[in-house]
Design an enzyme around this catalytic site. Structure first.
Site, PDB file in Angstrom:
ATOM      1  N   TYR A  24    -113.555 -56.841 -28.636  1.00 20.11           N
ATOM      2  CA  TYR A  24    -114.896 -57.340 -28.940  1.00 20.11           C
ATOM      3  C   TYR A  24    -115.782 -56.173 -29.363  1.00 20.11           C
ATOM      4  O   TYR A  24    -115.745 -55.107 -28.753  1.00 20.11           O
ATOM      5  CB  TYR A  24    -115.485 -58.010 -27.690  1.00 20.11           C
ATOM      6  CG  TYR A  24    -116.922 -58.438 -27.845  1.00 20.11           C
ATOM      7  CD1 TYR A  24    -117.230 -59.715 -28.313  1.00 20.11           C
ATOM      8  CD2 TYR A  24    -117.970 -57.587 -27.518  1.00 20.11           C
ATOM      9  CE1 TYR A  24    -118.547 -60.110 -28.471  1.00 20.11           C
ATOM     10  CE2 TYR A  24    -119.285 -57.978 -27.672  1.00 20.11           C
ATOM     11  CZ  TYR A  24    -119.568 -59.243 -28.148  1.00 20.11           C
ATOM     12  OH  TYR A  24    -120.875 -59.638 -28.297  1.00 20.11           O
ATOM     13  N   GLU A  32    -121.668 -59.301 -34.871  1.00 21.82           N
ATOM     14  CA  GLU A  32    -120.623 -59.463 -33.853  1.00 21.82           C
ATOM     15  C   GLU A  32    -119.270 -59.617 -34.519  1.00 21.82           C
ATOM     16  O   GLU A  32    -119.115 -60.440 -35.430  1.00 21.82           O
ATOM     17  CB  GLU A  32    -120.919 -60.693 -32.991  1.00 21.82           C
ATOM     18  CG  GLU A  32    -119.923 -60.877 -31.864  1.00 21.82           C
ATOM     19  CD  GLU A  32    -120.132 -62.195 -31.116  1.00 21.82           C
ATOM     20  OE1 GLU A  32    -120.680 -62.157 -30.010  1.00 21.82           O
ATOM     21  OE2 GLU A  32    -119.758 -63.248 -31.651  1.00 21.82           O
TER      22      GLU A  32
END
Ligand code: GDP
Ligand code: MN
Length: 390
Positions: free
Chosen positions: A109, A197
């Protein structure tokens, strides 16, 4: 302002972030054609909506043949996809993105956000990428690594390396991650993003790093100088009320209450919303019609506010400095007649040409409730709304 995954990937690729090959399709036939053009034997068909959480909602489909791709696209296109982020009404899928499906060994992530407290860009990274990141952030925040960027010097390569090592990357993976992290940072900074993101950032079996998903949001106030980003705007994904407002140059934000508001000036709008709450009801919207609003603009504002079915009363509160009360009054009367207004209307005017404005309202023959002060106007709007509920 938000953009689609495929658009974010297109932008990120120009900053050196590695992304899988893919193509966009608006019909099932186009989707099958994209798959054959991309080649290979496995593809992912991804619903393009302005929301995350698509995987869990059934918006991401892994396919093993061109026929599968066509069927997946057929199922997704036109669908109202409801995710944990969209609210009950969901978002309609108008495009699907077809990508070569890359097998991966790890899902990481990576994200960048603007931290308003420290006024800095913050990078966050975690070994626990994939679809459970919200739970990780809530239950095991220690698994989220952070680096904060000094605005005077920008992101330093050592900070990117620190994150890469923190993610447990080794050998060639480290430099590849550093390239992606620095590229993502430059994209964020140069394009006036507020959020970026990459989840998952996949590590493939052959040590490549690839952004399998990408989301970006941008600062609306910077769009005048970000034409490339601004052209990516997809109004079909936005609140239709807000899109309509943007067309008329009105500053509108849809809310969930029952009192529709038409106000000039953001500060007065905020104060009026407070007074409505104080009087016991909730505002249905924030609306600043701006200075110098013409009767046509007032009429457009009216149309917008009452197009919301939950509006049970309308409160017009104008302090005319640049504006003129007689123009506002003309617009109000015109709109109320044209739209055949069914809900109570409360008008409070103050400032330039106020007497002329009040006369236009009084002579209109319409059942308009008037008020002299803000508090009185809010109280009357709430009372009138409640009277219709009895
Ligand atoms: P989100 O649920 O909206 O965040 O959508 P994602 O694009 O992140 O997709 C959800 C999940 O699908 C990812 O966490 C991956 O596990 C999987 N996925 C997405 N893209 C690919 C791909 O190209 N190849 C493979 N094998 N899986 C993928
Ligand atoms: Mn994702």
């Amino acid at each position: 302002m938000d953009i689609h995954e495929y658009q974010a990937k297109e932008l990120l690729a120009t900053f050196g972030v590695a992304v899988p090959r893919g193509a966009i399709a608006y019909t099932p036939d186009q989707a099958a054609y994209c798959a054959s053009e991309l080649g290979g034997t496995k593809w992912v068909v991804k619903a393009q909506i302005h929301s995350g959480g698509r995987g869990k909602a059934g918006g991401i489909k892994l396919c093993g043949s061109e026929q599968d791709v066509q069927q997946a696209a057929n199922a997704l296109l036109g669908m109202q996809l409801v995710t944990a982020q969209t609210g009950a009404e969901g978002r309609i899928v108008h495009r699907v993105y077809i990508e070569e499906a890359k097998p991966f060994v790890r899902e990481l992530y990576l994200s960048l956000v603007l931290d308003r407290n420290t006024q800095r860009i913050i990078l966050m990274a975690s070994t626990e990428g994939g679809m459970e990141i919200e739970e990780i952030a809530k239950n095991s925040p220690e698994l989220i690594l952070q680096e904060s960027v000094d605005p005077a010097i920008g992101l330093r390569p050592f900070q990117a390396r620190k994150l890469a090592f923190g993610l447990g990357l080794q050998g060639k993976q480290v430099q590849r991650a550093v390239t992606i992290i620095l590229g993502a940072y430059r994209a964020f900074r140069d394009l006036d993003a507020t959020m970026l993101e990459i989840n998952p950032l996949a590590v493939t079996a052959d040590d490549q790093l690839l952004a399998l998903d990408a989301k970006m949001s941008f600062d609306d106030n910077a769009m005048f100088r970000q034409t490339q980003v601004n052209e990516m705007r997809d109004y079909s994904q936005e609140d239709p009320r807000e899109a309509q407002a943007a067309e008329h140059g009105l500053n509108y934000i849809g809310l969930t209450g029952s009192i529709g508001c038409i106000i000039n000036g953001a500060g007065l709008a905020m104060a009026t919303m407070d007074m409505i709450k104080h009087a016991g009801e909730e505002p249905a919207n924030f609306l600043d019609i701006g200075g110098g609003a013409s009767p046509e603009r007032v009429a457009a504002a009216f149309k917008l506010v009452i197009s919301d079915a939950s509006v049970g009363a309308v409160l017009v509160n104008i302090f005319a400095g640049i504006n003129r009360c007689d123009w506002i009054a003309q617009g109000v009367v015109k709109a109320a007649k044209m739209l055949n207004l069914k809900v109570p209307l409360v008008v409070r005017l103050a400032g330039t040409n106020v007497e002329a404005g009040k006369k236009i309202i009084a002579d209109s023959g319409l059942p308009i409730i008037t008020a002299d002060t803000l508090a009185e106007a809010a109280a009357k709007a709430v009372a009138a709304y409640r009277a219709t509920r009895k």
